[in-house]
Motif scaffolding. Structure first.
Motif, mmCIF file in Angstrom:
data_model
loop_
_atom_site.group_PDB
_atom_site.id
_atom_site.type_symbol
_atom_site.label_atom_id
_atom_site.label_comp_id
_atom_site.label_asym_id
_atom_site.label_seq_id
_atom_site.Cartn_x
_atom_site.Cartn_y
_atom_site.Cartn_z
ATOM 1 N N GLN A 259 0.840 -1.186 0.000
ATOM 2 C CA GLN A 259 0.000 0.000 0.000
ATOM 3 C C GLN A 259 0.886 1.251 0.000
ATOM 4 O O GLN A 259 1.963 1.263 0.601
ATOM 5 N N GLY A 260 0.442 2.291 -0.671
ATOM 6 C CA GLY A 260 1.180 3.540 -0.657
ATOM 7 C C GLY A 260 0.962 4.295 0.637
ATOM 8 O O GLY A 260 -0.082 4.165 1.281
ATOM 9 N N HIS A 261 1.934 5.075 1.031
ATOM 10 C CA HIS A 261 1.799 5.914 2.218
ATOM 11 C C HIS A 261 1.017 7.185 1.868
ATOM 12 O O HIS A 261 1.106 7.703 0.748
ATOM 13 N N ASP A 262 0.261 7.680 2.847
ATOM 14 C CA ASP A 262 -0.446 8.958 2.707
ATOM 15 C C ASP A 262 -1.309 8.993 1.453
ATOM 16 O O ASP A 262 -1.311 9.974 0.689
ATOM 17 N N PHE A 263 -2.036 7.897 1.208
ATOM 18 C CA PHE A 263 -3.029 7.815 0.130
ATOM 19 C C PHE A 263 -2.406 7.823 -1.271
ATOM 20 O O PHE A 263 -3.107 8.070 -2.252
ATOM 21 N N SER A 269 6.767 -4.351 -6.613
ATOM 22 C CA SER A 269 8.156 -4.785 -6.480
ATOM 23 C C SER A 269 8.716 -5.256 -7.814
ATOM 24 O O SER A 269 7.995 -5.360 -8.824
ATOM 25 N N GLU A 270 9.992 -5.592 -7.790
ATOM 26 C CA GLU A 270 10.560 -6.377 -8.876
ATOM 27 C C GLU A 270 9.835 -7.725 -8.919
ATOM 28 O O GLU A 270 9.264 -8.177 -7.917
ATOM 29 N N LEU A 271 9.852 -8.361 -10.062
ATOM 30 C CA LEU A 271 9.164 -9.638 -10.199
ATOM 31 C C LEU A 271 10.032 -10.784 -9.672
ATOM 32 O O LEU A 271 11.258 -10.657 -9.572
ATOM 33 N N GLY A 272 9.378 -11.873 -9.344
ATOM 34 C CA GLY A 272 10.077 -13.070 -8.907
ATOM 35 C C GLY A 272 9.573 -14.277 -9.661
ATOM 36 O O GLY A 272 8.445 -14.293 -10.164
ATOM 37 N N GLU A 273 10.418 -15.279 -9.743
ATOM 38 C CA GLU A 273 10.039 -16.522 -10.407
ATOM 39 C C GLU A 273 10.423 -17.700 -9.533
ATOM 40 O O GLU A 273 11.512 -17.718 -8.947
ATOM 41 N N ILE A 274 9.522 -18.681 -9.481
ATOM 42 C CA ILE A 274 9.774 -19.913 -8.734
ATOM 43 C C ILE A 274 10.053 -21.033 -9.731
ATOM 44 O O ILE A 274 9.247 -21.279 -10.637
ATOM 45 N N VAL A 275 11.177 -21.697 -9.566
ATOM 46 C CA VAL A 275 11.510 -22.859 -10.387
ATOM 47 C C VAL A 275 11.635 -24.044 -9.445
ATOM 48 O O VAL A 275 12.474 -24.049 -8.546
ATOM 49 N N VAL A 276 10.754 -25.043 -9.632
ATOM 50 C CA VAL A 276 10.709 -26.213 -8.745
ATOM 51 C C VAL A 276 11.412 -27.379 -9.423
ATOM 52 O O VAL A 276 11.141 -27.712 -10.578
ATOM 53 N N THR A 277 12.336 -28.004 -8.694
ATOM 54 C CA THR A 277 13.053 -29.174 -9.195
ATOM 55 C C THR A 277 12.950 -30.288 -8.157
ATOM 56 O O THR A 277 12.089 -30.262 -7.286
ATOM 57 N N ALA A 321 -8.600 -3.818 -7.098
ATOM 58 C CA ALA A 321 -9.905 -4.440 -7.308
ATOM 59 C C ALA A 321 -10.367 -5.193 -6.072
ATOM 60 O O ALA A 321 -11.560 -5.219 -5.749
ATOM 61 N N ALA A 322 -9.414 -5.803 -5.366
ATOM 62 C CA ALA A 322 -9.752 -6.570 -4.168
ATOM 63 C C ALA A 322 -9.938 -5.692 -2.936
ATOM 64 O O ALA A 322 -10.400 -6.169 -1.902
ATOM 65 N N GLY A 323 -9.572 -4.415 -3.039
ATOM 66 C CA GLY A 323 -9.656 -3.542 -1.868
ATOM 67 C C GLY A 323 -8.607 -3.869 -0.825
ATOM 68 O O GLY A 323 -8.839 -3.702 0.376
ATOM 69 N N CYS A 324 -7.441 -4.325 -1.278
ATOM 70 C CA CYS A 324 -6.395 -4.726 -0.339
ATOM 71 C C CYS A 324 -5.783 -3.513 0.362
ATOM 72 O O CYS A 324 -5.798 -2.398 -0.153
ATOM 73 N N GLU A 325 -5.228 -3.767 1.523
ATOM 74 C CA GLU A 325 -4.479 -2.783 2.297
ATOM 75 C C GLU A 325 -3.211 -3.460 2.810
ATOM 76 O O GLU A 325 -3.164 -4.667 2.977
ATOM 77 N N GLN A 377 4.296 0.923 10.018
ATOM 78 C CA GLN A 377 3.950 2.324 9.800
ATOM 79 C C GLN A 377 2.661 2.461 9.001
ATOM 80 O O GLN A 377 1.832 3.335 9.284
ATOM 81 N N LEU A 378 2.460 1.612 8.008
ATOM 82 C CA LEU A 378 1.202 1.625 7.255
ATOM 83 C C LEU A 378 0.020 1.335 8.169
ATOM 84 O O LEU A 378 -1.049 1.947 8.050
ATOM 85 N N ALA A 379 0.204 0.388 9.082
ATOM 86 C CA ALA A 379 -0.874 0.054 10.014
ATOM 87 C C ALA A 379 -1.207 1.227 10.921
ATOM 88 O O ALA A 379 -2.379 1.476 11.231
ATOM 89 N N LEU A 380 -0.198 1.960 11.346
ATOM 90 C CA LEU A 380 -0.435 3.116 12.210
ATOM 91 C C LEU A 380 -1.117 4.247 11.460
ATOM 92 O O LEU A 380 -1.862 5.032 12.055
ATOM 93 N N GLU A 381 -0.923 4.310 10.144
ATOM 94 C CA GLU A 381 -1.548 5.364 9.346
ATOM 95 C C GLU A 381 -3.024 5.096 9.087
ATOM 96 O O GLU A 381 -3.793 6.033 8.871
ATOM 97 N N ARG A 382 -3.429 3.821 9.074
ATOM 98 C CA ARG A 382 -4.791 3.486 8.683
ATOM 99 C C ARG A 382 -5.772 3.928 9.763
ATOM 100 O O ARG A 382 -5.480 3.930 10.961
ATOM 101 N N ALA A 383 -6.958 4.316 9.317
ATOM 102 C CA ALA A 383 -8.014 4.689 10.259
ATOM 103 C C ALA A 383 -8.579 3.444 10.901
ATOM 104 O O ALA A 383 -8.489 2.351 10.358
ATOM 105 N N THR A 384 -9.163 3.605 12.066
ATOM 106 C CA THR A 384 -9.877 2.502 12.712
ATOM 107 C C THR A 384 -11.369 2.810 12.667
ATOM 108 O O THR A 384 -11.793 3.947 12.465
ATOM 109 N N GLY A 385 -12.179 1.768 12.873
ATOM 110 C CA GLY A 385 -13.625 1.959 12.807
ATOM 111 C C GLY A 385 -14.093 2.092 11.370
ATOM 112 O O GLY A 385 -13.421 1.683 10.423
#
Length: 387
Positions: A259-263, A269-277, A321-325, A377-385
């Motif tokens: 989540q971005g700070h201050d709205f 991030s950079e992308l990651g790849e999983i290679v399973v062997t 779209a998911a409304g993630c925080e 810090q993101l958690a402290l910025e979020r409103a409650t209620g």
């Protein structure tokens, strides 16, 4: 941030001489789901990384039976290794979470005794994976208690925990997903043959999954229709609702979102790849947590710049779209012709330093301790209620 309102609260956090009061963080882990040991291991990493000059940490474990207990501030017994499957031990005293708005004081209660005061908490860092933790239930408790907490809220946590409704949300937002079928408990009990007929229209191989489980519990790769019934029964041991996803010919590419700070807009991030062997058909529980030598986590992923941009766009759009925080890990497939399909979002991804989410952010320039700090810090910025 909830400021102390009583002398008891003020005394609960030591102050360095001449310094400011440390932020008090309750790290909550364990829980009733099958991912209990994974949650303990995640907590071990977070407890190790937290800056004790800045944060006063209160480790709280939830047993498999649902009892909340204060545990020693020692990460070592909590690490998941081939020789150690960590558990939160039951205790005689139980932690009580306040449910009155504006009251952030935790108590410890033992039958037949006067409750003892654990003190006020500024923010909760919930590290409980799976049902009864990552699915909105724990988040609802924190909302009732008016507590700041790390991560997604009730709705996003609940919907993204259910792979069926997750895809419904993505499809309604115009995001690309692969073919799938859902088999509910009622459908399977009343007419398993009809359910199998629907699923068999998908192209094989397919992946049969519990709709509301994590850490690859109950997942099977199925190469022929004759294997379907047994795979569905295996998934149903973990969740009566099952999703069957058509296998995608492509690379599994992931992206971390914060989540971005201050709205401001979400950060990717950079992308990651999983290679399973090492004989694993897919990224199963053993590959993730036990036989880690069979897995290669690569970040930044070696992809075309246009694909990189498309995956990051889809990750950010899915998060919105998911409304993630707070945080999420977005998993995609990239086909040989460069098409990007959205697989799923994990709202509380694996969070040890060697897990993909922290690895991707380290490749982006945000190391593990700073990532933990950013989330608090993101958690402290979020409103409650209501918001």
């Amino acid at each position: 941030m909830t400021e102390p309102s009583t002398s008891v609260q003020q005394e609960s956090v030591e102050r360095p001489e001449g310094g400011e009061r440390r932020i008090r963080v309750a790290v909550v882990f364990g829980g009733r789901s099958e991912e209990h040991p994974v949650s303990c291991s995640t907590a071990a990493s977070v407890l190790t990384a937290m800056d004790r000059e800045r944060y006063d940490v209160l480790p709280i474990g939830i047993t498999r039976e649902g009892q909340w207990v204060v545990v020693p501030d020692d990460p070592e017994p909590l690490r998941l290794t081939p020789s150690n499957t960590p558990e939160v031990p039951a205790g005689s005293a139980e932690v009580v979470v306040p449910l009155k708005a504006g009251d952030s004081i935790l108590h410890s209660f033992e039958s037949g005794t006067v409750p003892s005061v654990l003190g006020a908490v500024d923010v909760v860092f919930p590290l409980v994976h799976g049902p009864f933790g990552e699915d909105g239930t724990l988040q609802g408790l924190f909302e009732l208690a008016d507590l700041h907490y790390v991560g997604c809220g009730v709705l996003a946590s609940a919907v993204m925990m259910d792979k069926h409704y997750m895809k419904v949300v993505f499809e309604s937002a115009g995001l690309p997903v692969g073919p799938y079928e859902v088999v509910t408990d009622r459908q399977w009990r009343n007419d398993a043959r009809a359910a199998l007929a629907r699923v068999e229209k998908l192209q094989f191989p397919v992946f049969v999954k519990p709709c509301r489980a994590g850490s690859s519990f109950g997942i099977s790769r199925v190469d022929t229709p004759g294997e379907l019934a047994a795979a569905i029964e295996e998934a149903r041991r973990h969740d009566p609702k099952v999703i069957v996803e058509q296998g995608i010919d492509g690379r599994e590419i992931e992206c971390g979102v914060l989540q971005g700070h201050d709205f401001s807009e979400p950060r990717v991030s950079e992308l990651g790849e999983i290679v399973v062997t090492g004989g694993h058909d897919f990224y199963d529980f053993n590959a993730k947590y036990i036989d880690e030598s069979s897995v290669q986590l690569s970040s930044p992923a070696d992809v075309d710049p246009a694909v990189r941009q498309r995956v990051q766009e889809i990750a950010r759009d899915a998060f919105e779209a998911a409304g993630c925080e707070g945080l999420a890990r977005v998993d995609c497939f990239v086909t040989p012709d460069g098409e990007v399909l959205l697989n799923e979002i994990n709202t509380m991804p694996g969070f040890t330093p060697s897990s993909m989410f922290p690895v991707m952010w380290a490749a982006t320039g945000l190391d593990y301790p700073d990532l933990v700090d950013d989330l608090v810090q993101l958690a402290l910025e979020r409103a409650t209620g209501l918001r």
